[in-house]
Write a protein that holds these residues in place. Structure first.
Motif, PDB file in Angstrom:
ATOM      1  N   THR A  39      34.272 163.869  19.170  1.00  0.00           N
ATOM      2  CA  THR A  39      33.338 164.631  20.002  1.00  0.00           C
ATOM      3  C   THR A  39      33.681 166.129  19.991  1.00  0.00           C
ATOM      4  O   THR A  39      34.854 166.503  19.940  1.00  0.00           O
ATOM      5  CB  THR A  39      33.294 164.132  21.462  1.00  0.00           C
ATOM      6  N   ILE A  40      32.614 166.928  20.026  1.00  0.00           N
ATOM      7  CA  ILE A  40      32.783 168.379  20.143  1.00  0.00           C
ATOM      8  C   ILE A  40      32.241 168.846  21.495  1.00  0.00           C
ATOM      9  O   ILE A  40      31.944 170.033  21.686  1.00  0.00           O
ATOM     10  CB  ILE A  40      32.074 169.119  18.979  1.00  0.00           C
ATOM     11  N   GLY A  41      32.117 167.889  22.433  1.00  0.00           N
ATOM     12  CA  GLY A  41      31.560 168.185  23.757  1.00  0.00           C
ATOM     13  C   GLY A  41      32.288 169.315  24.469  1.00  0.00           C
ATOM     14  O   GLY A  41      31.665 170.146  25.135  1.00  0.00           O
ATOM     15  N   THR A  87      25.270 164.143  14.091  1.00  0.00           N
ATOM     16  CA  THR A  87      24.808 162.775  13.836  1.00  0.00           C
ATOM     17  C   THR A  87      25.996 161.830  13.634  1.00  0.00           C
ATOM     18  O   THR A  87      26.049 160.744  14.221  1.00  0.00           O
ATOM     19  CB  THR A  87      23.893 162.741  12.587  1.00  0.00           C
ATOM     20  N   LEU A  88      26.952 162.258  12.824  1.00  0.00           N
ATOM     21  CA  LEU A  88      28.133 161.416  12.584  1.00  0.00           C
ATOM     22  C   LEU A  88      28.867 161.143  13.900  1.00  0.00           C
ATOM     23  O   LEU A  88      29.235 160.004  14.195  1.00  0.00           O
ATOM     24  CB  LEU A  88      29.092 162.095  11.587  1.00  0.00           C
ATOM     25  N   LEU A  89      29.077 162.181  14.703  1.00  0.00           N
ATOM     26  CA  LEU A  89      29.862 162.005  15.930  1.00  0.00           C
ATOM     27  C   LEU A  89      29.125 161.118  16.934  1.00  0.00           C
ATOM     28  O   LEU A  89      29.742 160.271  17.587  1.00  0.00           O
ATOM     29  CB  LEU A  89      30.224 163.364  16.549  1.00  0.00           C
ATOM     30  N   LEU A  95      29.723 153.510  18.333  1.00  0.00           N
ATOM     31  CA  LEU A  95      30.600 152.408  17.908  1.00  0.00           C
ATOM     32  C   LEU A  95      31.736 152.214  18.913  1.00  0.00           C
ATOM     33  O   LEU A  95      32.159 151.091  19.216  1.00  0.00           O
ATOM     34  CB  LEU A  95      31.180 152.692  16.519  1.00  0.00           C
ATOM     35  N   ARG A  96      32.248 153.320  19.461  1.00  0.00           N
ATOM     36  CA  ARG A  96      33.323 153.236  20.462  1.00  0.00           C
ATOM     37  C   ARG A  96      32.838 152.525  21.722  1.00  0.00           C
ATOM     38  O   ARG A  96      33.576 151.727  22.317  1.00  0.00           O
ATOM     39  CB  ARG A  96      33.819 154.652  20.817  1.00  0.00           C
TER      40      ARG A  96
END
Ligand code: AMP
Ligand code: MN
Ligand code: MN
Ligand code: MN
Length: 288
Positions: A39-41, A87-89, A95-96
């Motif tokens: 995450t880049i949150g 999109t990837l993250l 999935l997590r």
């Protein structure tokens, strides 16, 4: 000082992004990469952070699959608005969540209730096993997070659910597309022998990987020297990072990293041609 690997509570760290910055400032860190799991949150939350004494570097730690094993890739200097990266993250966060629900079901069948509700009230965007370990400790099922891993969540533990992480090559390619540099995280934590690590580094370099973490918390100096040598042989650059998660682990505190060994210092990642920010004069000083 510089620290290129750290976590906030957007993944499995204990501190809010602002609190992490405050701690970095208090400890004399001049450049800090926040590299939360998938995450880049934190970077979005800190978009308007500004302090003359602390430069933030965008980053992320991506869980990947290589040769059937989990390998972590740190991406640095990323464009946090890049669509492919987002999109990837988002996919990996999804999935997590599925894994956490799967483990909650397994626990329920074993008579352990409440994980779902516990996870719901956390501030994280990337839920991880560390949160589940905290739940088990808080609920009194186990005495420490370490034990929660060895008994329940680690390899051979009672509750298992694997995640089909993206391939290593996909992660390096997304990081590159987002304008960043890829770093192979904490190589000695995978339990690979020397030959396997050599193969991993070669494949990482071939896949467009840029650097290897050569200095990080708790790494024995002899191991660091061996890693430095392998990194140079693979034609890669050298990165440094504490992998800070919580103030309660003093041996993994921000900036608690050894200087890069001789012969490797000139291959520090901040000399990489695509490292596009200036370092303050004393940034590469180290914790003593
Ligand atoms: P995950 O990415 O959700 O599979 O969780 C991996 C994270 O759990 C790592 O980044 C560590 O922060 C933490 N972790 C892994 N093993 C242990 C352990 N034995 N004790 C405490 N924390 C651990
Ligand atoms: Mn972690
Ligand atoms: Mn990691
Ligand atoms: Mn990490």
């Amino acid at each position: 000082m510089i620290d290129l690997h750290s976590h906030t509570w957007l993944s499995d760290g204990d501190l809010a992004p602002e609190a992490l910055c405050a701690r970095a400032l208090a400890l004399g860190i001049r450049q800090l990469a926040i590299t939360d799991h998938d995450t880049i949150g934190a970077h979005h939350q800190l978009k308007y952070f500004s302090n003359i004494n602390l430069q933030l570097i965008t980053g992320v730690e991506i869980s990947t699959n290589w040769d059937g094993r989990e390998v972590h890739v740190v991406g640095l200097l990323l464009d946090i608005d890049n669509t492919g990266l987002k999109t990837l993250l988002r996919h990996q966060q999804c999935l997590r969540k599925i894994r956490a629900e799967n483990i909650a079901d397994q626990m329920q069948r074993a008579g352990i209730n409440g994980l779902h509700d516990y996870l719901e009230q956390l501030p994280c965007e990337s839920v991880g096993r560390s949160h589940i370990a905290s739940f088990l400790v808080d609920a009194g099922y186990v005495g420490s997070k370490q034990l929660a891993f060895s008994k329940y969540l680690g390899k051979g533990g009672k509750f298992q659910a694997t995640i089909p992480w993206c391939d290593l090559q996909h992660a390096t390619s997304i990081v590159r597309q987002a304008g960043g540099l890829s770093v192979l995280a904490h190589p000695d934590r995978y339990d690979f022998n020397r030959a396997k690590l050599k193969r991993l580094m070669a494949i990482f370099a071939e896949a467009g990987g840029d650097a290897v973490e050569v200095s990080y918390s708790n790494l024995h100096p002899e191991k660091m020297s061996a890693l430095a040598q392998q990194t140079l042989q693979a034609g890669l650059w050298a990165s440094v990072g504490s992998d800070f998660h919580t103030p309660s682990n003093s041996w993994m505190d921000l900036g608690r990293i050894r200087q890069l060994p001789a012969g490797c210092a000139e291959r520090a990642i901040w000399y990489h041609p695509r490292w596009n920010i200036a370092l303050p004069a004393n940034a590469a000083a180290v914790y003593k």
